[in-house]
Structure formats: C-alpha cells, structure tokens
Scaffold this motif. Structure first.
Motif, mmCIF file in Angstrom:
data_model
loop_
_atom_site.group_PDB
_atom_site.id
_atom_site.type_symbol
_atom_site.label_atom_id
_atom_site.label_comp_id
_atom_site.label_asym_id
_atom_site.label_seq_id
_atom_site.Cartn_x
_atom_site.Cartn_y
_atom_site.Cartn_z
ATOM 1 N N ALA A 170 0.865 -1.174 0.000
ATOM 2 C CA ALA A 170 0.000 0.000 0.000
ATOM 3 C C ALA A 170 0.902 1.224 0.000
ATOM 4 C CB ALA A 170 -0.897 -0.004 1.241
ATOM 5 N N PRO A 171 0.937 2.007 -1.088
ATOM 6 C CA PRO A 171 1.918 3.090 -1.195
ATOM 7 C C PRO A 171 1.630 4.293 -0.311
ATOM 8 C CG PRO A 171 0.506 3.065 -3.116
ATOM 9 C CD PRO A 171 0.159 1.832 -2.325
ATOM 10 N N GLY A 172 0.361 4.474 0.120
ATOM 11 C CA GLY A 172 0.052 5.601 0.995
ATOM 12 C C GLY A 172 0.137 6.938 0.290
ATOM 13 N N ALA A 173 0.191 8.003 1.085
ATOM 14 C CA ALA A 173 0.210 9.368 0.554
ATOM 15 C C ALA A 173 1.554 9.690 -0.081
ATOM 16 C CB ALA A 173 -0.088 10.359 1.680
ATOM 17 N N VAL A 174 1.552 10.705 -0.929
ATOM 18 C CA VAL A 174 2.767 11.156 -1.607
ATOM 19 C C VAL A 174 3.764 11.692 -0.584
ATOM 20 C CG1 VAL A 174 3.712 12.804 -3.263
ATOM 21 C CG2 VAL A 174 1.512 11.704 -3.711
ATOM 22 N N LEU A 175 5.031 11.287 -0.732
ATOM 23 C CA LEU A 175 6.090 11.768 0.146
ATOM 24 C C LEU A 175 7.204 12.404 -0.674
ATOM 25 C CD1 LEU A 175 6.574 8.838 2.707
ATOM 26 C CD2 LEU A 175 5.249 10.933 3.016
ATOM 27 N N ASP A 176 7.925 13.315 -0.061
ATOM 28 C CA ASP A 176 9.161 13.848 -0.619
ATOM 29 C C ASP A 176 8.940 14.368 -2.029
ATOM 30 O OD1 ASP A 176 11.796 14.508 -0.339
ATOM 31 O OD2 ASP A 176 12.555 12.559 -0.917
ATOM 32 N N SER A 177 9.702 13.893 -3.003
ATOM 33 C CA SER A 177 9.648 14.415 -4.371
ATOM 34 C C SER A 177 8.818 13.551 -5.307
ATOM 35 C CB SER A 177 11.072 14.547 -4.929
ATOM 36 O OG SER A 177 11.852 15.389 -4.117
ATOM 37 N N GLN A 178 8.038 12.637 -4.769
ATOM 38 C CA GLN A 178 7.252 11.744 -5.617
ATOM 39 C C GLN A 178 6.225 12.517 -6.455
ATOM 40 O OE1 GLN A 178 5.678 9.088 -2.613
ATOM 41 N NE2 GLN A 178 7.320 7.587 -2.948
ATOM 42 N N SER A 179 6.017 12.035 -7.675
ATOM 43 C CA SER A 179 5.015 12.619 -8.558
ATOM 44 C C SER A 179 4.115 11.516 -9.084
ATOM 45 C CB SER A 179 5.685 13.329 -9.741
ATOM 46 O OG SER A 179 4.718 13.735 -10.690
ATOM 47 N N ARG A 180 2.833 11.698 -8.872
ATOM 48 C CA ARG A 180 1.865 10.702 -9.324
ATOM 49 C C ARG A 180 0.955 11.278 -10.407
ATOM 50 N NH1 ARG A 180 0.703 7.864 -3.387
ATOM 51 N NH2 ARG A 180 2.908 7.359 -3.014
ATOM 52 N N ALA A 181 1.537 12.143 -11.208
ATOM 53 C CA ALA A 181 0.803 12.722 -12.326
ATOM 54 C C ALA A 181 0.416 11.626 -13.300
ATOM 55 C CB ALA A 181 1.656 13.772 -13.034
ATOM 56 N N ILE A 182 -0.733 11.762 -13.918
ATOM 57 C CA ILE A 182 -1.229 10.745 -14.838
ATOM 58 C C ILE A 182 -0.358 10.720 -16.087
ATOM 59 C CG2 ILE A 182 -3.170 10.030 -16.277
ATOM 60 C CD1 ILE A 182 -5.032 11.189 -14.212
ATOM 61 N N ASN A 199 7.863 6.670 -7.648
ATOM 62 C CA ASN A 199 6.857 7.671 -7.314
ATOM 63 C C ASN A 199 5.815 7.163 -6.313
ATOM 64 O OD1 ASN A 199 7.825 9.835 -8.855
ATOM 65 N ND2 ASN A 199 6.914 8.990 -10.726
ATOM 66 N N TYR A 200 5.912 5.887 -5.950
ATOM 67 C CA TYR A 200 4.937 5.300 -5.034
ATOM 68 C C TYR A 200 5.605 4.620 -3.844
ATOM 69 C CZ TYR A 200 1.530 6.134 -8.710
ATOM 70 O OH TYR A 200 0.718 6.754 -9.633
ATOM 71 N N LEU A 201 6.704 3.922 -4.104
ATOM 72 C CA LEU A 201 7.389 3.180 -3.050
ATOM 73 C C LEU A 201 8.607 3.971 -2.599
ATOM 74 C CD1 LEU A 201 7.124 -0.404 -4.572
ATOM 75 C CD2 LEU A 201 5.409 0.963 -3.384
ATOM 76 N N ASP A 202 8.933 3.868 -1.330
ATOM 77 C CA ASP A 202 9.838 4.822 -0.673
ATOM 78 C C ASP A 202 11.240 4.225 -0.442
ATOM 79 O OD1 ASP A 202 7.445 6.314 -0.499
ATOM 80 O OD2 ASP A 202 6.924 5.230 1.322
ATOM 81 N N SER A 203 12.239 5.091 -0.109
ATOM 82 C CA SER A 203 12.127 6.542 -0.182
ATOM 83 C C SER A 203 12.575 7.017 -1.566
ATOM 84 C CB SER A 203 13.028 7.194 0.879
ATOM 85 O OG SER A 203 14.387 7.021 0.564
ATOM 86 N N TYR A 204 12.141 8.208 -1.940
ATOM 87 C CA TYR A 204 12.442 8.723 -3.276
ATOM 88 C C TYR A 204 13.937 8.978 -3.434
ATOM 89 C CZ TYR A 204 11.966 11.467 -7.554
ATOM 90 O OH TYR A 204 12.064 11.926 -8.849
ATOM 91 N N ASN A 205 14.551 9.575 -2.427
ATOM 92 C CA ASN A 205 15.975 9.892 -2.478
ATOM 93 C C ASN A 205 16.779 8.871 -1.676
ATOM 94 O OD1 ASN A 205 15.855 12.339 -4.026
ATOM 95 N ND2 ASN A 205 14.951 13.314 -2.220
ATOM 96 N N GLY A 206 17.833 8.351 -2.306
ATOM 97 C CA GLY A 206 18.671 7.381 -1.629
ATOM 98 C C GLY A 206 19.331 7.923 -0.381
ATOM 99 N N SER A 207 19.513 9.228 -0.314
ATOM 100 C CA SER A 207 20.143 9.826 0.865
ATOM 101 C C SER A 207 19.269 9.711 2.104
ATOM 102 C CB SER A 207 20.471 11.295 0.592
ATOM 103 O OG SER A 207 19.294 12.016 0.248
ATOM 104 N N ASP A 208 17.977 9.476 1.898
ATOM 105 C CA ASP A 208 17.044 9.329 3.021
ATOM 106 C C ASP A 208 16.753 7.863 3.337
ATOM 107 O OD1 ASP A 208 16.700 12.149 3.133
ATOM 108 O OD2 ASP A 208 15.255 12.036 1.488
ATOM 109 N N ALA A 209 17.451 6.954 2.684
ATOM 110 C CA ALA A 209 17.139 5.534 2.777
ATOM 111 C C ALA A 209 17.603 4.929 4.098
ATOM 112 C CB ALA A 209 17.774 4.778 1.610
ATOM 113 N N VAL A 210 16.819 3.991 4.615
ATOM 114 C CA VAL A 210 17.181 3.226 5.804
ATOM 115 C C VAL A 210 18.174 2.145 5.387
ATOM 116 C CG1 VAL A 210 16.352 1.567 7.511
ATOM 117 C CG2 VAL A 210 15.026 3.633 7.024
ATOM 118 N N SER A 211 19.347 2.158 6.013
ATOM 119 C CA SER A 211 20.411 1.183 5.723
ATOM 120 C C SER A 211 20.716 1.115 4.233
ATOM 121 C CB SER A 211 20.005 -0.207 6.242
ATOM 122 O OG SER A 211 19.816 -0.187 7.634
ATOM 123 N N GLY A 212 20.516 2.226 3.527
ATOM 124 C CA GLY A 212 20.797 2.275 2.102
ATOM 125 C C GLY A 212 19.793 1.555 1.232
#
Length: 411
Positions: A170-182, A199-212
C-alpha cells in the motif's frame, strides 16, 4: 363587527418550510459529527481500510496460485501490471524480467478477478514478486522449499522477514519528491497515476534511505526490475520518508492449500511408481543406477529426463531433491503403512515437508539427510549401503501429516 380572518398559508409553502428545516438539522448534525472526528480516528479508519483491502489482495494472489488446473503449474504467482504492453490496465504482463529476476509493478487486479483494490488513501496496490515464484519465465526447480528473494527490515535495519515470495504494497500518501501525475489518461482510467515505482514506493531519495535500502529496483526502467537474483531488502517504516505498508505472501502460505489437493498426493505416487523411474532404481536392469555416495541422500544419479511421462518428468525435475535412496546390505523386509513388506534390496524415500527443526536453503542443507528424514529412517539411512533394515513410512502422502516419509520397498 365581522371577525377578521387571517389567510391560511398554502400547504405547499408549509411543506417547503419543513423540508428546509430538515435539511438544516441534517447539515448541523453532519457538521457536528465531522468536527468530532479526530485526526487519529481518521487515520485509524484509513489504516483499517488498507488492512482489509490488503488481506483481500493476499487472498486473491494465493487463490490464483493454488487454483491452477494442473498441479504442475500450481504455486506460481502472476507477473505484475507494469504498463509496458498493450494489455489493458489491471492485467498481468505475462512475462517481465529474466528467469529468477524479481519484479515490481501494480497489482494485476483484473487478472485476479477483482475490481481495483486500494489503500486508505485511495491508491491502487503495488506488488513485488520474487523471481523464483513468477509464472513466466519459470524457475528451473520449484517446490515447497523454494526460497523467495525478498527480505524485510525495520527502521533500525533489523530483520523482520526472510525469503518472502511476494509483497503486497500500500503506497500511501505522496512523500518527498514523488510525482503521481497521470502518464496516460486514456490507458490509466481506473488507478490513474503512472508506473514508476519510485513515485509510489519509498524513499524517493537514496540519501534518506534506511540502511541504504529503497523499496524499488533503482536503475531499471520505471525502477521495476531487479539487477540480479540476490535477495532484496525492503523497508517497513513510518516516518517522513517511508509510509509503505506491506503484507507478505510466503511459500508456506501457498503450499498449505496445495498439499490438500488430491492430485498432489497422486502426483507423488505417480512419480515413485513410474515404470521408467523404477527401471533406474530397481536392481537388475541395464538402466539401474548406482546409489550415489557423493552426498548423503544417494539419489544424485537419478535422471528425471529419462522418464517418458511428461508430467512425471516435470515433477521429478522440480521435486528430485526430496528423494533419498539406499542399498540394503542384505535383502530384508521393511514396514510400510504398518505392514511388513517382502524382502527389499533397496529403500526409496520421498522426504516429507520440512519440520520446524529442518532447514533446506543451501546446497549443504539440501544434501543433509537430517533435514529430510524422521525416526527411525534417519538413524537407519546410509549411503551407498546400510546394514539396518529398520525403515518405516507411508505409501501415500497425507496432508494431515505432511512431514511423514513416503517410502517404497525396491525388491
């Protein structure tokens, strides 16, 4: 003096006034109720809807997997909807990625026979399937011990699950720089948005990733195809950079209902009693194989491709690692279904489903008889020859006791 009469209001006007009053009362009540719903209650409601729909999706995937008409095709999972063919939205692509390569896409709800399934935010579910569990292209060896290629960790990098067959996301709400434009309003009329997993599964930026670790396969088109057959770690967390929700599908989830199918037990018996198969394991034939002494299971020399029956040949190639074969030092009876047999020259065993203490992941574990046999067969079995004849097992697979050894006296 004449009595003054007040004109009576027409019935139509009185009815309109009552209707207006009723509307005002209802609106006031709704305003009160809406104002009384806390953000926590609203979030709980969305989470509940998400979990209910995810459970429905999981049931649909397992149902698809186990309901194949042929037992030889049961257990495989559909490829996701990746949006790259002319197949309408909601359908499995049929083939995506090479053999044993895991892939990501949207849940193929139409292939599963459902309307679009969504999370509490209204987003359609996404779906990750291990390469070995894809129905196309199929892996080379597939059975109840086949490991998935998905691991799950928490926000601290700690393991939650290993070798998962598939994830419903379940991707949930838009986070960070994700774009869900049609991306294509004509093709995406149900779920909308686009097919880029990032654009749906996280995180968008690798710098914010848990354990990379990010919850997609970076570097591929739309981040949907794994770079290799290694296990991929997915992050289950809830913070500013992760809000994906997962529901697992494991090999055990799939095989619990499969082993209850009557044709599963029948297929095991068909292999063990196949004429071409018996020519290899029974002494005295030109085709008779030597009991292998290179491992601890003795069945390495069995050639499944020599079987003339196509179904038995396919089943043998997928399930050969359950087979154990030993030569008795002197012909002796064994016990099958509680009854002594005629004197046996060899004993053939189909090891049952692994128990809680048995592990069958690595090649070393798969060659270890301790991970397949139960007493007394475990103590009696040896390769290439055993001096013991204390063997006891069942003639047919029993789903009520799936760990029991299936045994044949080879005379």
């Amino acid at each position: 003096m004449a009595e003054r009469r007040h004109p009576r209001r027409p019935a139509r006007q009185r009815g309109a006034a009552l209707l207006i009053l009723l509307v005002l009362v209802v609106m006031a009540g709704l305003s009160y109720l809406v104002a009384g719903i806390s953000p926590e209650a609203a979030n709980a409601g969305r989470e509940r809807r998400t979990q209910e729909a995810m459970a429905q999706a999981r049931e649909a995937l397992i149902g698809y997997s186990v309901s194949e008409a042929s037992i030889l095709n049961a257990g495989y999972l559909p490829v996701p909807d990746a949006g790259w063919t002319t197949t309408p939205e909601g359908n499995s692509e049929g083939t995506l990625g090479a053999t044993d390569i895991s892939v990501i896409g949207k849940l193929p709800w139409k292939t599963l026979g459902y309307p679009p399934l969504r999370d509490g935010q209204g987003e359609c579910f996404w779906y990750v399937v291990s390469g070995r569990f894809k129905n196309s292209p199929k892996t080379s060896v597939f059975n109840w011990d086949t490991p998935g290629q998905i691991d799950v960790i928490d926000v601290g990098g700690n393991p939650i699950a290993y070798n998962v067959a598939a994830l419903i996301v379940a991707p949930g709400a838009v986070l960070d720089s994700q774009s869900r434009a049609i991306a294509d309003s004509a093709a995406l009329i149900h779920c909308g948005g686009n097919y880029d997993a990032r654009n749906y599964l996280d995180s968008y930026n690798g710098s914010d990733a848990v354990s990379g670790e990010v919850n997609y396969f970076g570097g591929s088109t739309n981040n949907r195809v794994a770079p290799n057959t290694d296990n991929k770690r997915f992050v289950l967390a809830k913070n500013a950079y992760y809000n994906d929700r997962f529901l697992f599908v494991t090999a055990d989830d799939i095989y619990r209902p499969i082993i209850r199918r009557g044709d599963f037990a029948a297929q095991i018996g068909s292999l063990l009693d196949d004429g071409d198969f018996r020519l290899q394991v029974e002494p005295g034939h030109p085709e008779t194989i030597a009991v292998s002494g290179s491992g601890t299971k003795g069945a390495d020399n069995i050639n499944c491709n020599n079987l003339g029956n196509a179904n038995n040949r396919t089943f043998c190639n997928n399930w050969k690692e359950m087979l154990l074969l030993t030569q008795l030092s002197a012909p002796s009876p064994i016990t099958v279904d509680g009854v002594p047999t005629v004197p046996c020259a060899r004993v053939l065993i189909f090891g049952g489903r692994k128990t809680a203490n048995q592990v069958r992941s690595t090649s070393g574990e798969k060659s270890d008889k301790n991970n397949y046999l139960e007493a007394p067969n475990l103590d009696s079995f040896a390769v290439p020859t055993t001096s013991s004849h204390n063997f006891d097992g069942k003639s047919q697979f029993d789903p009520a006791n799936p760990g029991a050894d299936i045994i044949r006296c080879i005379s």
